[in-house]
Scaffold this motif. Structure first.
Motif, PDB file in Angstrom:
ATOM      1  N   PHE A  65       0.773  -1.239   0.054  1.00  0.00           N
ATOM      2  CA  PHE A  65      -0.067   0.194  -0.068  1.00  0.00           C
ATOM      3  C   PHE A  65       0.811   1.157   0.094  1.00  0.00           C
ATOM      4  O   PHE A  65       0.542   2.346  -0.403  1.00  0.00           O
ATOM      5  N   ARG A 113      -5.984   4.696  -1.132  1.00  0.00           N
ATOM      6  CA  ARG A 113      -6.845   3.723  -1.591  1.00  0.00           C
ATOM      7  C   ARG A 113      -6.498   3.105  -2.903  1.00  0.00           C
ATOM      8  O   ARG A 113      -7.374   2.991  -3.776  1.00  0.00           O
ATOM      9  N   PHE A 114      -5.197   2.908  -2.911  1.00  0.00           N
ATOM     10  CA  PHE A 114      -4.534   1.978  -4.248  1.00  0.00           C
ATOM     11  C   PHE A 114      -3.666   1.119  -3.578  1.00  0.00           C
ATOM     12  O   PHE A 114      -3.285   1.429  -2.443  1.00  0.00           O
ATOM     13  N   VAL A 115      -3.541  -0.143  -4.277  1.00  0.00           N
ATOM     14  CA  VAL A 115      -2.663  -1.160  -3.858  1.00  0.00           C
ATOM     15  C   VAL A 115      -1.465  -1.568  -4.872  1.00  0.00           C
ATOM     16  O   VAL A 115      -2.213  -1.539  -6.134  1.00  0.00           O
ATOM     17  N   GLU A 126     -15.209   6.800  -4.787  1.00  0.00           N
ATOM     18  CA  GLU A 126     -15.606   6.565  -3.396  1.00  0.00           C
ATOM     19  C   GLU A 126     -16.216   7.927  -2.416  1.00  0.00           C
ATOM     20  O   GLU A 126     -15.794   8.114  -1.380  1.00  0.00           O
ATOM     21  N   THR A 167     -10.479   1.721   5.301  1.00  0.00           N
ATOM     22  CA  THR A 167      -9.314   2.289   4.913  1.00  0.00           C
ATOM     23  C   THR A 167      -8.122   1.299   5.333  1.00  0.00           C
ATOM     24  O   THR A 167      -7.069   1.537   4.527  1.00  0.00           O
ATOM     25  N   MET A 210      -7.330  -3.830   0.992  1.00  0.00           N
ATOM     26  CA  MET A 210      -7.799  -3.409  -0.359  1.00  0.00           C
ATOM     27  C   MET A 210      -9.539  -3.831  -0.500  1.00  0.00           C
ATOM     28  O   MET A 210      -9.626  -3.909  -1.729  1.00  0.00           O
ATOM     29  N   ARG A 235     -11.716  -1.451  -0.252  1.00  0.00           N
ATOM     30  CA  ARG A 235     -12.475  -0.237  -0.710  1.00  0.00           C
ATOM     31  C   ARG A 235     -11.314   0.472  -1.515  1.00  0.00           C
ATOM     32  O   ARG A 235     -10.541   1.518  -0.929  1.00  0.00           O
ATOM     33  N   GLN A 236     -11.268   0.304  -2.885  1.00  0.00           N
ATOM     34  CA  GLN A 236     -10.082   1.038  -3.724  1.00  0.00           C
ATOM     35  C   GLN A 236     -10.783   1.944  -4.858  1.00  0.00           C
ATOM     36  O   GLN A 236     -11.833   1.722  -5.151  1.00  0.00           O
ATOM     37  N   HIS A 237     -10.158   2.822  -5.136  1.00  0.00           N
ATOM     38  CA  HIS A 237     -10.382   3.806  -6.236  1.00  0.00           C
ATOM     39  C   HIS A 237     -10.333   2.898  -7.732  1.00  0.00           C
ATOM     40  O   HIS A 237     -11.096   3.287  -8.574  1.00  0.00           O
ATOM     41  N   GLN A 238      -9.513   2.064  -7.890  1.00  0.00           N
ATOM     42  CA  GLN A 238      -9.176   1.174  -8.838  1.00  0.00           C
ATOM     43  C   GLN A 238      -9.427  -0.289  -8.505  1.00  0.00           C
ATOM     44  O   GLN A 238      -8.442  -0.803  -7.519  1.00  0.00           O
ATOM     45  N   PHE A 239     -10.011  -0.963  -9.305  1.00  0.00           N
ATOM     46  CA  PHE A 239     -10.116  -2.485  -8.888  1.00  0.00           C
ATOM     47  C   PHE A 239     -10.651  -3.170 -10.280  1.00  0.00           C
ATOM     48  O   PHE A 239     -10.873  -2.766 -11.285  1.00  0.00           O
TER      49      PHE A 239
END
Length: 430
Positions: free
Chosen positions: A153, A163-165, A264, A272, A275, A277-281
């Motif tokens: 992260f 909010r990315f991994v 989101e 938080t 992973m 709840r992510q912006h990109q998935f």
């Protein structure tokens, strides 16, 4: 999108349905606006008729040599022309306002959807599998020894922010294997057609699938106007926009594995860690286009397809029918599938399977021609996650966790992992 004629014919039924969503007396302002719009249209048509009549009389007055009458009628024609333009502009403005107001009102729930205010009133309709009894304290996915080094992260935040991994090594491979397993199962066993769809779409596609105008803040828009898809529901459903299909071609069943993007908005402070709840998935999405008489059965079929993925992965889950207060904007009925996550000691949503009725089809003007030759009718559209890949990865890791930090992987994934069955505590597939 709602049909103003249906509201006009039965406002009480419209109001009663929306009151179950907590919206009261919705028809009154719509019908008032509709009446003003229709009056403006009538006024424009009347002025246009007067203009045409006066124009004919101008010629007659000129032929008679009646100069005074000729000038009077010519001035009247000019006056009526300006009046027509004003009335048409007014009618267009009122029509656009009415269409906007109709577009931001949620869909009507089916009669059999349970009443309720929020997720606490959802109704459990199915459970499958028994959560394992562990003789050690369960950890969340990002805490597992075999996962920590491959789920970065901090590196993702360095590149893109919160909010990315960044998935690496073995965990990235398991994630990829899950997506391949899902799409293969839906295509080879469930009869869906695999699609490779764009992730950039136009305003029309977002509007047609009820993501605009009300929920623009939930998605990302590029500087040149395209939208990043919140799910491939958008491009797959919009494939039939503006079409009149032959009834014999129905149902149309599609599946796509794509990147998805969500801002989101309004989720500050929620999930938080990890992973979830992510912006990109990534998601494997199912979309069906059906005859209205088939849509209820099709929703159950799609629900079975999604549940079957979890069963093949041996992940316990429960299925709930959403109450009226928790049902999404465009849906008439939704079932959520929630996977068991030992690290949180609870079930978490991994799929939603929804039927929108003709709500999206009206926005897209998507119809079919009945086999008996009747007038074209609006299609029904359905969508469902089959499944969210990242959340499924979480479920696989947490449900397969062992006391030493390793993870036993589902047998269904072994062919996609070259025979590997375990993620070791050192983060290696073995």
């Amino acid at each position: 999108m709602h049909d103003i004629r249906a509201i006009r014919d039965n406002p009480a039924a419209f109001d009663a349905a929306l009151s179950r969503r907590g919206i009261e007396n919705a028809s009154s302002p719509l019908l008032k606006l509709d009446a003003e719009r229709r009056a403006a249209i009538l006024a424009a048509e009347t002025a246009q008729s007067d203009q045409k009549k006066a124009a004919k009389e101008v010629g007659a007055a000129k032929a008679k040599g009646d100069d005074a009458e000729f000038e009077r009628l010519r001035a009247l024609v000019s006056e009526k022309k300006a009046e027509v333009a004003d009335m048409q502009t007014r009618a267009k403005e009122l029509d656009e306002k009415l269409q906007y107001e109709l577009s931001v009102i949620p869909n009507l729930p089916y009669d059999d959807v349970p009443d309720g205010a929020d997720e606490d009133d959802n109704v459990e309709v199915r459970t499958w599998g028994t959560p394992a009894t562990l003789d050690f304290e369960a950890k969340e996915h990002f805490e597992l020894a075999g996962v920590a080094a491959s789920m970065d992260f901090e590196l993702a935040a360095k590149i893109s922010g919160a909010r990315f991994v960044m998935l690496k090594g073995a965990v990235a491979r398991i994630h990829r294997a899950l997506a391949q397993f899902m799409i293969d199962t839906h295509v080879d066993e469930n009869g869906l057609t695999e699609m490779n769809s764009p992730v950039l779409v136009r305003d029309e596609a977002m509007y047609g699938t009820d993501k605009l105008p009300k929920f623009g803040e939930d998605s990302y828009q590029t500087t040149n106007g395209w939208w990043l898809v919140p799910t491939s529901e958008v491009p797959l459903t919009y494939t039939v926009a503006g079409d009149i299909l032959d009834e014999s071609t129905l149902p149309i069943r599609m599946a796509a594995h794509t990147l998805c993007f969500r801002s989101e908005a309004g989720s500050a402070g929620k999930d938080t860690s990890g992973m979830l709840r992510q912006h990109q998935f990534e998601k494997v999405e199912m979309v069906s286009i059906t005859h209205p008489s088939q849509s209820d059965a099709e929703q159950q079929r799609m629900l079975g397809c999604a549940q079957g993925i979890l069963e093949r992965l041996d992940i316990p889950y429960r299925t709930v029918e959403l109450c009226t207060g928790d049902t999404g904007f465009g849906a008439r009925r939704t079932f959520d599938i929630e996977a068991w996550l030992p690290g949180q000691n609870t079930y978490r949503e991994i799929s939603s399977v929804s039927t929108t009725g003709d709500f999206q089809a009206r926005r897209m003007n998507a119809r079919f021609r009945p086999a008996d030759g009747g007038k074209p009718e609006f299609l029904h559209t359905l969508n469902g996650s089959g499944l969210a890949v990242g959340r499924c990865l979480i479920a696989v890791l947490e449900n397969g966790q062992q006391a030493d930090g390793s993870v036993t992987l589902p047998a269904a994934l072994v062919p996609y992992l070259r025979g590997k069955t375990t993620l070791t505590a050192d983060g290696v597939l073995a």
